[in-house]
Design an enzyme around this catalytic site. Structure first.
Site, short mmCIF file in Angstrom:
data_model
loop_
_atom_site.label_atom_id
_atom_site.label_comp_id
_atom_site.label_asym_id
_atom_site.label_seq_id
_atom_site.Cartn_x
_atom_site.Cartn_y
_atom_site.Cartn_z
N ASN A 100 33.30 54.46 49.24
CA ASN A 100 33.29 53.06 49.68
C ASN A 100 33.71 52.08 48.58
OD1 ASN A 100 32.16 50.61 51.27
ND2 ASN A 100 30.99 50.62 49.36
N ALA A 101 33.54 52.47 47.32
CA ALA A 101 33.79 51.52 46.22
C ALA A 101 35.22 50.99 46.30
CB ALA A 101 33.56 52.22 44.88
N GLY A 102 35.34 49.69 46.21
CA GLY A 102 36.69 49.11 46.27
C GLY A 102 36.69 47.71 45.68
N GLN A 120 48.50 41.27 48.84
CA GLN A 120 47.76 42.53 48.61
C GLN A 120 48.68 43.75 48.54
OE1 GLN A 120 44.47 42.80 51.50
NE2 GLN A 120 43.14 42.35 49.76
N TYR A 169 46.42 46.41 46.97
CA TYR A 169 45.31 46.85 47.81
C TYR A 169 45.82 47.60 49.05
CZ TYR A 169 40.83 46.16 50.36
OH TYR A 169 39.65 46.32 51.05
N1 CAA Z 1 48.26 34.94 54.96
C1 CAA Z 1 49.25 34.04 54.96
N2 CAA Z 1 49.43 33.13 54.00
C2 CAA Z 1 48.55 33.10 53.00
C3 CAA Z 1 47.50 34.02 52.91
C4 CAA Z 1 47.35 34.94 53.97
N3 CAA Z 1 46.35 35.81 53.98
N4 CAA Z 1 46.81 33.77 51.79
C5 CAA Z 1 47.42 32.73 51.18
N5 CAA Z 1 48.46 32.32 51.93
C6 CAA Z 1 49.33 31.21 51.63
C7 CAA Z 1 48.54 29.96 51.30
O1 CAA Z 1 48.14 29.29 52.47
C8 CAA Z 1 49.55 29.16 50.51
O2 CAA Z 1 50.48 28.57 51.40
P1 CAA Z 1 51.04 27.11 51.13
O3 CAA Z 1 51.74 27.18 49.80
O4 CAA Z 1 51.97 26.87 52.29
O5 CAA Z 1 49.82 26.23 51.13
C9 CAA Z 1 50.26 30.26 49.74
O6 CAA Z 1 50.06 31.48 50.44
C10 CAA Z 1 49.66 30.40 48.36
O7 CAA Z 1 50.69 30.75 47.59
P2 CAA Z 1 50.53 30.65 45.99
O8 CAA Z 1 51.78 31.24 45.41
O9 CAA Z 1 50.12 29.28 45.55
O10 CAA Z 1 49.34 31.66 45.79
P3 CAA Z 1 48.28 31.74 44.61
O11 CAA Z 1 48.90 32.31 43.39
O12 CAA Z 1 47.51 30.46 44.47
O13 CAA Z 1 47.34 32.86 45.22
C11 CAA Z 1 45.99 33.79 46.95
C12 CAA Z 1 46.45 32.53 46.23
C13 CAA Z 1 45.50 34.83 45.95
C14 CAA Z 1 47.12 34.37 47.76
C15 CAA Z 1 44.84 33.30 47.85
O14 CAA Z 1 45.34 32.38 48.78
C16 CAA Z 1 44.16 34.40 48.59
O15 CAA Z 1 43.30 35.09 48.03
N6 CAA Z 1 44.49 34.58 49.86
C17 CAA Z 1 43.83 35.56 50.72
C18 CAA Z 1 44.58 36.87 50.67
C19 CAA Z 1 43.88 37.78 51.64
O16 CAA Z 1 43.84 37.54 52.82
N7 CAA Z 1 43.26 38.88 51.10
C20 CAA Z 1 42.49 39.75 51.91
C21 CAA Z 1 41.12 39.86 51.30
S1 CAA Z 1 39.95 40.69 52.35
C22 CAA Z 1 40.00 42.27 51.92
O17 CAA Z 1 40.78 42.70 51.13
C23 CAA Z 1 39.01 43.17 52.60
C24 CAA Z 1 39.65 43.98 53.65
O18 CAA Z 1 39.81 45.19 53.46
C25 CAA Z 1 39.96 43.39 54.96
#
Ligand code: CAA
Length: 241
Positions: free
Chosen positions: A82-84, A144, A147
């Site tokens: 599970n670790a991630g 990701q 990931y």
């Molecule tokens: N889908 C679509 N667009 C996304 C997005 C997503 N999931 N996440 C960020 N964006 C967009 C933002 O809205 C922003 O758009 P605008 O410029 O139009 O406002 C843009 O991407 C951000 O771009 P940047 O180059 O400025 O990005 P940053 O260097 O500041 O990084 C980020 C920001 C790390 C991407 C942050 O927004 C983030 O963490 N986003 C979420 C990503 C995500 O969904 N990860 C999943 C985590 S859950 C998980 O991993 C568990 C699992 O197994 C389900």
């Protein structure tokens, strides 16, 4: 005697729910954690589940740690990988370190934990390997590449190893949770969560850790003996694989 289950990252988030559910189902449970001593201690105090500290990205630490667990509780019959971790960044900003950390933990960690328990499971002709992959290993996810690649790798690992375990009574399965209400979600900006992610989930809510834990308990059971090499999706309808 109750079966022994080892859950990596088992003191927090989805892992804590899995450890607790397995204990409730009658298993003798050990949980590993990587860093947070206070949370691990609090988890042990609350649940009575023993916790062990090591990094799943370190093969030798896994060998030593598993040896210690087996000395304390007996042979590991159920392993829950599970670790991630996440180190999200758009690809043009992703550093080699962010890539490597996620691959080392989320993919190599699965090898590092499974490899040492495998010979014993083969000898005893029973085992359950359950790996927590992710919806994002199935569909990909903005920011990701690391990931998603690791979690997709976990699915390939599962399908290959299931073929090797089948004749030895060992099942190997993956579960792909969608977005689950845990601390990991706190890294997602609120705007992204509300405007991008939640609208994509047909059931209209995040999942709960217990909803993943119940799937693990089922796959660990004797009732699931004919299920191997499968990928169980639990994501509120967000992606239908
Ligand atoms: N889908 C679509 N667009 C996304 C997005 C997503 N999931 N996440 C960020 N964006 C967009 C933002 O809205 C922003 O758009 P605008 O410029 O139009 O406002 C843009 O991407 C951000 O771009 P940047 O180059 O400025 O990005 P940053 O260097 O500041 O990084 C980020 C920001 C790390 C991407 C942050 O927004 C983030 O963490 N986003 C979420 C990503 C995500 O969904 N990860 C999943 C985590 S859950 C998980 O991993 C568990 C699992 O197994 C389900």
């Amino acid at each position: 005697m109750s079966r022994v289950a080892l859950v990596t990252g088992g003191s927090r988030g989805i892992g804590a729910a899995i450890s607790t559910a397995l204990k409730k189902a009658g298993y003798s449970v050990a949980a590993t954690y990587a860093g947070n001593d206070d949370k691990a201690r609090a988890f042990t105090d609350e649940t009575g589940i023993k916790t062990y500290k090591w990094n799943v990205a370190d093969y030798d630490a896994c060998v030593d740690g598993i040896h210690q667990v087996e000395g304390d509780l007996g042979p590991v019959e159920v392993l829950v990988n599970n670790a991630g971790i996440t180190r999200d960044a758009p690809f043009h900003k992703m550093t080699p370190e962010q890539w490597k950390e996620v691959m080392d933990t989320n993919l190599s960690g699965v090898f590092n934990m499974t490899h040492p328990v495998w010979p014993g499971m083969r000898e005893r002709k029973f085992g359950r390997i359950i790996t927590i992959s992710s919806i994002n290993g199935q569909k990909g996810q903005f920011a990701q590449t690391n990931y998603a690649a690791a979690k997709a790798g976990d699915i390939g690992f599962t399908k290959a190893l299931a073929q090797e375990g089948a004749r030895a009574g060992i099942t190997v399965n993956a579960i792909c949770p969608g977005y689950i209400n845990t601390e990991m979600m706190s890294t997602i900006p609120e705007k992204v969560m509300n405007e991008v992610i939640l609208p994509q989930i047909p059931v209209g809510r995040l999942g709960e850790a217990d909803e993943i834990a119940r799937a693990v308990v089922f796959l660990a059971s004797d009732d699931a003996g004919f299920i191997t090499g499968s990928t169980l999706t639990a994501n509120g309808g967000q992606y239908m694989a």
